[in-house]
Design an enzyme around this catalytic site. Structure first.
Site, PDB file in Angstrom:
ATOM      1  N   GLU A 284       2.278   2.538   8.032  1.00 18.87           N
ATOM      2  CA  GLU A 284       2.871   2.463   9.372  1.00 18.87           C
ATOM      3  C   GLU A 284       2.770   3.806  10.102  1.00 18.87           C
ATOM      4  O   GLU A 284       2.740   3.850  11.330  1.00 18.87           O
ATOM      5  CB  GLU A 284       4.345   2.052   9.262  1.00 18.87           C
ATOM      6  CG  GLU A 284       4.673   0.794  10.028  1.00 18.87           C
ATOM      7  CD  GLU A 284       6.132   0.383   9.927  1.00 18.87           C
ATOM      8  OE1 GLU A 284       6.992   1.172   9.534  1.00 18.87           O
ATOM      9  OE2 GLU A 284       6.409  -0.782  10.263  1.00 18.87           O
ATOM     10  N   HIS A 305      -6.986  -4.077 -16.219  1.00 16.69           N
ATOM     11  CA  HIS A 305      -7.605  -5.307 -16.726  1.00 16.69           C
ATOM     12  C   HIS A 305      -7.901  -6.292 -15.599  1.00 16.69           C
ATOM     13  O   HIS A 305      -8.218  -7.453 -15.858  1.00 16.69           O
ATOM     14  CB  HIS A 305      -6.693  -5.939 -17.787  1.00 16.69           C
ATOM     15  CG  HIS A 305      -6.501  -5.042 -18.961  1.00 16.69           C
ATOM     16  ND1 HIS A 305      -7.164  -5.212 -20.154  1.00 16.69           N
ATOM     17  CD2 HIS A 305      -5.747  -3.923 -19.098  1.00 16.69           C
ATOM     18  CE1 HIS A 305      -6.814  -4.245 -20.982  1.00 16.69           C
ATOM     19  NE2 HIS A 305      -5.954  -3.445 -20.368  1.00 16.69           N
ATOM     20  N   LYS A 419       5.439 -10.101  16.526  1.00 12.81           N
ATOM     21  CA  LYS A 419       6.799 -10.510  16.908  1.00 12.81           C
ATOM     22  C   LYS A 419       6.780 -11.259  18.229  1.00 12.81           C
ATOM     23  O   LYS A 419       7.434 -12.291  18.383  1.00 12.81           O
ATOM     24  CB  LYS A 419       7.704  -9.283  17.049  1.00 12.81           C
ATOM     25  CG  LYS A 419       8.121  -8.674  15.736  1.00 12.81           C
ATOM     26  CD  LYS A 419       9.198  -7.639  15.998  1.00 12.81           C
ATOM     27  CE  LYS A 419       9.427  -6.775  14.770  1.00 12.81           C
ATOM     28  NZ  LYS A 419      10.172  -5.573  15.061  1.00 12.81           N
TER      29      LYS A 419
HETATM   30  O1  PA5 Z   1       9.863   1.369   9.668  1.00 12.94           O
HETATM   31  C1  PA5 Z   1      10.237   0.585  10.507  1.00 12.94           C
HETATM   32  O2  PA5 Z   1      10.622   0.965  11.620  1.00 12.94           O
HETATM   33  C2  PA5 Z   1      10.276  -0.898  10.234  1.00 12.94           C
HETATM   34  O3  PA5 Z   1       9.804  -1.211   8.983  1.00 12.94           O
HETATM   35  C3  PA5 Z   1      11.695  -1.387  10.338  1.00 12.94           C
HETATM   36  O4  PA5 Z   1      12.472  -0.703   9.387  1.00 12.94           O
HETATM   37  C4  PA5 Z   1      11.767  -2.889  10.110  1.00 12.94           C
HETATM   38  O5  PA5 Z   1      10.966  -3.547  11.049  1.00 12.94           O
HETATM   39  C5  PA5 Z   1      13.186  -3.367  10.223  1.00 12.94           C
HETATM   40  O6  PA5 Z   1      13.729  -3.007  11.461  1.00 12.94           O
HETATM   41  P1  PA5 Z   1      15.263  -3.044  11.712  1.00 12.94           P
HETATM   42  O7  PA5 Z   1      15.914  -2.089  10.785  1.00 12.94           O
HETATM   43  O8  PA5 Z   1      15.429  -2.661  13.150  1.00 12.94           O
HETATM   44  O9  PA5 Z   1      15.728  -4.472  11.469  1.00 12.94           O
END
Ligand code: PA5
Length: 444
Positions: A284, A305, A419
């Site tokens: 990310e 393996h 989303k």
């Molecule tokens: O790193 C990030 O920002 C995402 O992985 C969020 O943690 C994830 O989408 C969950 O978001 P939230 O904590 O707002 O529900």
């Protein structure tokens, strides 16, 4: 103390890449330390091991004690950065079989990290006859997967305990002021913990997001923070003495030299979810603007393996980062068998760690010879303090790496695309136009 070692790297990176990258790493380091780079508003994690909210930390410890006293299970609801860190640490320090073990601490179930009805029902069944509490974790407070799961588990709590007692068993970890979860928590009087504004989801394991579930599982969270603080001190030194510099530099140089895939390997199955956490952290943070290393993981020796064939002889596009956790918690020695029907007596009396370490060395030599560079991260041990060091090390190296790639390591604009489509297809108000367009495409 954690260390980074390179094995025969000069055969893959003949040029003195460290000297060439030093000024850029220094610049990246200053951006992280002073909060002056892209995404600076999300660099609160850099000094978190020193500056964390001590009053809230004490509340986390008190809440963990309360949950341990009144619950046989804690249901942790969250996804991505609001899930993987806690799961990684609990699996690694308490075992992937933690819930099956005899213990004085509650089982910990993770839900809301997907949309499978079967997995949700399974956990609803598992907690049906036991006392339980819920920790709902969402920084935005609006993420669909955890929000949907929370409806189910809140209903289960209210059916079992009634409205008031259910409220005493809900712990909400969310933004300090904004979002649906924060408003709901305030209206209902649930205990809340804060995901600091300046700490993004994937960097939040050392906030209440990770610390409450981790503490409920009986892990010493003071030791975890202590380890992170030790590594924070090490990383304050802007030079190659800092292991995060060595790691960020070598992985960037390998990427530039045509190795876009990084395989994180560990010889301990308990590390599996730490690898998942690492994949999110790096994937990310780096994967944007058409750039970034692809983070993948393998579990050795099991995957030797299966994936071992590809690693040895497939496309030469990857390098391995091997996390070594050191000696196992227990020592097991191979029994002698008088008949030696299986021909294994040459191993009789040898410890499992001894055998594993020879497998590790043999693999290192074979993969390097097969054309896969190896970076070794010596974590030194598997204590809470060691893991705190490792977490901070990977976070700091990730921040440096993002700036070397010239991307913002702290945003995730690409996550929104799915989303928006999902909301439109589900009929969420405000997405009507998109819904019609998407349905027309799907009908083709
Ligand atoms: O790193 C990030 O920002 C995402 O992985 C969020 O943690 C994830 O989408 C969950 O978001 P939230 O904590 O707002 O529900």
């Amino acid at each position: 103390m954690l260390d980074v070692k390179l094995f025969e790297m000069q055969s893959f990176l003949p040029d003195p890449y460290e000297d060439a990258l030093a000024p850029r790493l220094k610049d990246a380091h200053e951006k992280l330390q002073n909060g002056t780079g892209a995404g600076a508003e999300f660099t609160g994690w850099v000094h978190l091991p020193r500056d964390y909210d001590k009053e809230e930390f004490a509340r986390i410890q008190a809440a963990a004690k309360r949950i341990q006293a009144n619950s046989q299970a804690l249901v942790v609801i969250g996804i991505g950065g609001s899930y993987l860190g806690a799961r990684g640490v609990i699996d690694c320090l308490c075992s992937p079989n933690y819930n099956l073990k005899k213990k004085s601490t509650p089982n910990v179930y993770f839900v809301g990290n997907g949309l499978s009805a079967d997995s949700m029902q399974e956990v609803l069944d598992l907690i049906a006859d036991v006392d339980f509490s819920v920790n709902v974790i969402s920084k935005s407070g609006t993420t669909t997967e955890p929000a949907v799961a929370f409806r189910f588990f809140r209903e289960a709590l209210e059916k079992k305990y009634g409205h008031e007692e259910a409220g005493r068993r809900i712990y909400a970890t969310t933004d300090k002021a904004r979002g649906a979860l924060k408003s709901l928590a305030d209206a209902q009087g649930w205990e809340t913990f804060v995901v600091p504004d300046e700490v993004g989801g994937r960097y939040s394991v050392l906030t209440a997001v990770g610390l409450l579930p981790i503490a409920v599982a009986g892990v010493d969270i003071e030791a975890l923070m202590r380890g992170a603080a030790q590594m924070m001190e090490v990383c304050a030194n802007p030079s190659y003495d800092c292991p995060a510099w060595r790691y960020a530099a070598v992985r960037y140089a390998l990427y530039e030299a045509g190795r876009p895939i990084e395989l994180l390997a560990c010889y301990d199955p308990a590390f599996r979810f730490m690898s998942e956490w690492w994949k999110q952290l790096y994937g990310e943070s780096e994967g944007k603007e058409g750039k970034g290393l692809f983070p993948a993981s393998v579990e050795f020796t099991a995957d030797l393996h299966s994936m071992g064939q590809y690693i040895q002889q497939g496309q030469r596009v990857m390098f391995e980062t091997v996390v070594r956790l050191g000696a196992s918690g227990c020592q097991l020695y191979v029994p002698r068998d008088e008949d030696d029907g299986d021909g294994l007596n040459f191993l009789a009396g040898k410890s499992m760690d001894f055998i594993r370490d020879r497998a590790m060395e043999g693999t290192l030599l074979a993969h390097t010879e097969g054309g896969v560079p190896n970076v070794i991260v010596e974590a030194g041990g598997k204590s809470a303090e060691d893991l705190g060091q490792l977490i901070y090390f990977f976070e700091y190296a990730c921040g440096l790496s993002g700036y070397l790639l010239e991307v913002n390591p702290f945003d995730q604009p690409g996550v929104e695309a799915y989303k928006k489509n999902m909301f439109a297809l589900l009929g969420k108000p405000g997405y009507e136009d998109r819904k019609a367009a998407l349905e027309a495409k799907l009908a083709k």
